[in-house]
Motif scaffolding. Structure first.
Motif, PDB file in Angstrom:
ATOM      1  N   TYR A  31      89.119  -0.435 -32.178  1.00 21.35           N
ATOM      2  CA  TYR A  31      88.284  -1.028 -33.212  1.00 21.35           C
ATOM      3  C   TYR A  31      87.915  -2.474 -32.929  1.00 21.35           C
ATOM      4  N   VAL A  32      86.667  -2.776 -33.237  1.00 19.86           N
ATOM      5  CA  VAL A  32      86.245  -4.163 -33.375  1.00 19.86           C
ATOM      6  C   VAL A  32      86.941  -4.724 -34.612  1.00 19.86           C
ATOM      7  N   MET A  33      87.398  -5.952 -34.499  1.00 20.12           N
ATOM      8  CA  MET A  33      88.019  -6.626 -35.626  1.00 20.12           C
ATOM      9  C   MET A  33      87.126  -7.766 -36.078  1.00 20.12           C
ATOM     10  N   ALA A  49      83.831 -11.951 -35.168  1.00 22.59           N
ATOM     11  CA  ALA A  49      84.275 -10.620 -34.763  1.00 22.59           C
ATOM     12  C   ALA A  49      84.668 -10.656 -33.301  1.00 22.59           C
ATOM     13  N   ILE A  50      85.486  -9.696 -32.921  1.00 23.92           N
ATOM     14  CA  ILE A  50      85.945  -9.619 -31.542  1.00 23.92           C
ATOM     15  C   ILE A  50      85.945  -8.157 -31.114  1.00 23.92           C
ATOM     16  N   SER A  51      85.493  -7.929 -29.883  1.00 24.36           N
ATOM     17  CA  SER A  51      85.376  -6.564 -29.386  1.00 24.36           C
ATOM     18  C   SER A  51      86.742  -5.912 -29.180  1.00 24.36           C
ATOM     19  N   GLN A  52      86.691  -4.625 -28.903  1.00 31.94           N
ATOM     20  CA  GLN A  52      87.924  -3.854 -28.790  1.00 31.94           C
ATOM     21  C   GLN A  52      88.872  -4.404 -27.732  1.00 31.94           C
ATOM     22  N   ASN A  53      88.326  -4.857 -26.608  1.00 35.99           N
ATOM     23  CA  ASN A  53      89.191  -5.369 -25.537  1.00 35.99           C
ATOM     24  C   ASN A  53      89.335  -6.883 -25.571  1.00 35.99           C
ATOM     25  N   THR A  57      83.197 -12.084 -28.191  1.00 32.78           N
ATOM     26  CA  THR A  57      83.390 -12.616 -29.535  1.00 32.78           C
ATOM     27  C   THR A  57      82.031 -12.961 -30.155  1.00 32.78           C
ATOM     28  N   TYR A  58      81.994 -12.942 -31.456  1.00 31.58           N
ATOM     29  CA  TYR A  58      80.779 -13.205 -32.210  1.00 31.58           C
ATOM     30  C   TYR A  58      81.141 -14.164 -33.341  1.00 31.58           C
ATOM     31  N   TYR A  59      80.249 -15.127 -33.579  1.00 25.57           N
ATOM     32  CA  TYR A  59      80.517 -16.109 -34.616  1.00 25.57           C
ATOM     33  C   TYR A  59      79.278 -16.347 -35.470  1.00 25.57           C
ATOM     34  N   PHE A 100      82.276  -0.320 -34.106  1.00 21.71           N
ATOM     35  CA  PHE A 100      81.267  -0.951 -33.263  1.00 21.71           C
ATOM     36  C   PHE A 100      81.023  -2.375 -33.769  1.00 21.71           C
ATOM     37  N   PRO A 101      80.497  -3.261 -32.934  1.00 21.94           N
ATOM     38  CA  PRO A 101      80.261  -4.649 -33.360  1.00 21.94           C
ATOM     39  C   PRO A 101      79.205  -4.714 -34.451  1.00 21.94           C
ATOM     40  N   SER A 102      79.471  -5.521 -35.448  1.00 24.00           N
ATOM     41  CA  SER A 102      78.522  -5.682 -36.540  1.00 24.00           C
ATOM     42  C   SER A 102      78.750  -7.012 -37.224  1.00 24.00           C
TER      43      SER A 102
END
Length: 121
Positions: A31-33, A49-53, A57-59, A100-102
């Motif tokens: 899971y994306v967190m 958010a941060i990807s599964q691995n 990262t997303y801000y 998935f990333p969102s």
């Protein structure tokens, strides 16, 4: 199936705070967190958010350069390090899981209970 957020509190402007979110009940690495926040009277908004691995990262623009999201798969935990806090960061912070990333809250099916961050001026 749980997401347990912790680490909120009262800090002064310019100070730092770290949030944690411990996940259980699902395979963490699938899971994306994400972290979202909701200030009084406002809509819930995307923070990071941060990807599964952990490789991507997303801000939100409002926190970029001040906040850092990370994850520890061995501990099934995602973190949010918040630096240079301002009163505008005051909100209840929620962690969430998505396949998935969102940047939209509607993309996240699983949510923690929230932890309150209050920044005084």
């Amino acid at each position: 199936v749980q997401l347990q957020a912790s680490g909120g509190g009262l800090v002064q402007a310019g100070e730092s705070l770290s949030l944690s979110c411990a996940a259980s009940g699902r395979t963490f690495s699938n899971y994306v967190m994400g972290w979202f926040r909701q200030a009084p009277g406002k809509e819930r908004e995307f923070v990071a958010a941060i990807s599964q691995n952990g490789g991507t990262t997303y801000y939100a623009d409002s926190v970029k350069g001040r906040f850092t999201i990370s994850r520890d798969s061995a501990k099934n935990t995602v973190y949010l390090r918040m630096n240079v806090l301002s009163p505008l960061d005051t909100a209840v912070y929620y962690c969430a899981q998505s396949p998935f990333p969102s940047r939209s809250w509607s993309g996240y099916a699983y949510w923690g209970q929230g932890t309150l961050v209050t920044v005084s001026s």
